[in-house]
Design an enzyme around this catalytic site. Sequence first.
Site, PDB file in Angstrom:
ATOM      1  N   HIS A 104     -47.627  24.390  18.959  1.00 47.59           N
ATOM      2  CA  HIS A 104     -47.544  25.829  18.689  1.00 47.59           C
ATOM      3  C   HIS A 104     -48.921  26.411  18.350  1.00 47.59           C
ATOM      4  CE1 HIS A 104     -42.870  25.919  17.990  1.00 47.59           C
ATOM      5  NE2 HIS A 104     -43.235  25.443  19.174  1.00 47.59           N
ATOM      6  N   TYR A 123     -47.388  31.478  20.571  1.00 45.27           N
ATOM      7  CA  TYR A 123     -47.456  31.465  19.105  1.00 45.27           C
ATOM      8  C   TYR A 123     -48.781  32.010  18.563  1.00 45.27           C
ATOM      9  CZ  TYR A 123     -42.977  29.183  18.738  1.00 45.27           C
ATOM     10  OH  TYR A 123     -41.629  28.942  18.794  1.00 45.27           O
TER      11      TYR A 123
HETATM   12  C1  G6P Z   1     -39.662  27.962  21.377  1.00 51.43           C
HETATM   13  C2  G6P Z   1     -40.340  26.795  20.717  1.00 51.43           C
HETATM   14  C3  G6P Z   1     -39.371  25.808  20.186  1.00 51.43           C
HETATM   15  C4  G6P Z   1     -38.370  26.499  19.309  1.00 51.43           C
HETATM   16  C5  G6P Z   1     -37.700  27.635  20.050  1.00 51.43           C
HETATM   17  C6  G6P Z   1     -36.852  28.462  19.117  1.00 51.43           C
HETATM   18  O1  G6P Z   1     -39.186  27.592  22.571  1.00 51.43           O
HETATM   19  O2  G6P Z   1     -41.250  26.174  21.551  1.00 51.43           O
HETATM   20  O3  G6P Z   1     -40.094  24.847  19.451  1.00 51.43           O
HETATM   21  O4  G6P Z   1     -37.406  25.584  18.884  1.00 51.43           O
HETATM   22  O5  G6P Z   1     -38.632  28.491  20.604  1.00 51.43           O
HETATM   23  O6  G6P Z   1     -35.933  29.199  19.849  1.00 51.43           O
HETATM   24  P1  G6P Z   1     -34.699  29.912  19.141  1.00 51.43           P
HETATM   25  O7  G6P Z   1     -33.861  30.416  20.242  1.00 51.43           O
HETATM   26  O8  G6P Z   1     -34.041  28.872  18.281  1.00 51.43           O
HETATM   27  O9  G6P Z   1     -35.318  31.001  18.313  1.00 51.43           O
END
Ligand code: G6P
Length: 444
Positions: free
Chosen positions: A202, A256
């Site tokens: 991230h 990020y």
């Molecule tokens: C991104 C990140 C993941 C994280 C996800 C959260 O893809 O790379 O590490 O888990 O977002 O997604 P959400 O739908 O749970 O907010």
Amino acid sequence: MKTGLKIVTIGGGSSYTPELIEGFINYYHELPVREIWLVDVKEGREKLEIVGNLAKRMVKKAGVPIEIHLTLNRKEALKSADFVTTQFRVGLLAARGKDESIPLKHGVLGQETNGPGGLFKALRTIPVILDICAEMEELCPNAWLINFTNPAGMVTEAVLRHSTIKKVVGLCNVPIGMEMGVAKLLDVDHNRVRIDFAGLNHMVYGLDVFVDGVSVKDQVISLITDPKKSITMQNIHAMGWEPEFLKALDVLPCPYHNYYYKSEEMLEKELNNFKDGGTRAEVVKKLEAELFELYKNPNLAIKPPQLEKRGGAYYSEAAVRLIHSMYTDKRDIQAVNTRNNGAIASIPFDSAVEISCIITKDGPKPIAIEDLPIQVRGLVQQIKSFERAAIDASVSGDYGTALLAMTINPLVPSDTKAKVILDEMLEAHKEYLPQFHSFSEKGV
Ligand code: G6P
């Protein structure tokens, strides 16, 4: 003797599981998986059953002979595993809600893996992954641990530095998501795109971007300054970039990085969402409820498209592609979290980095870059200092080290505020932080 691989997925009741099953089905002809054990905790029993039954229907419909086992008994599942994948969330979505909302109440960014939220997710998760490692040492010492559990970089580093398990790879969907994003932006097949990645989970940068081996970095950098063309994920609101800034940065930021280079705007956006009904955890809770309703349908036997509303797009592709390359000693290039080993000079040797690696049967071999460009090196080093303190605090339960981690995080504006947030979060998450218990009891 049985042939084929035994895969164990800890946190198997996750709404993401159909992603993973779809990946194993698609690769079955090259990756002979014999059995998949989906493991969860008691609180996750209902979800495990619903998603596990969908997984059974999916393999049946696909006509592949993969056995699906559902269990709450982790030790039973781990016996003689070949690959253990982890995708669990300690404290479930309620804990995520606290990670996101408590910092916001104090005017500080509240995010799942960044700032105070990321610190607390590490504090809750690292002791659990270390328990899993101890069990693996006894029950499947030759298995590879493929960790998706967030914060994936810190969790991977904790395993590397604080357990005897050395066969560990941390995986995130951000690198594959960025390659897919570039492919879409330039309207080319994603197999033609390669990004040279280096940094931390991230906090990864694309140092160069290629289509068919020719650099298109400058073109991509100028395109993504337009918010409509930003490369992002479902959980991060993209705002575009100042063109002159991005040109001078001269590398591709990951989604990020919005939290670091647009801190003020991202905080304002989060505060507004918080006022209007909640944080991302609330959105995800609703999405999950909707998904599990769909998963219950006995006629559903594929991954439903609604899953794409979650931030984890391409995660099955990344996971199965990695396992396949390790199993076949493919020696292709993929970006994963692994021991730095000097690949990035300004990061400690024993720390985890997210970097393009050659994937072999003996694990990922990071492609050394000498060092990060000076304009991004400082931020990456600061985050690594935060991560090391956070990992140390997770293991020791030392209050001072936790406060150090909170304060040196660049998203936290002062030591006083860091202490206020730390104390409130230690109390709110008490149940999942046994290593800090004596602190909480004394109320120091
Ligand atoms: C991104 C990140 C993941 C994280 C996800 C959260 O893809 O790379 O590490 O888990 O977002 O997604 P959400 O739908 O749970 O907010």
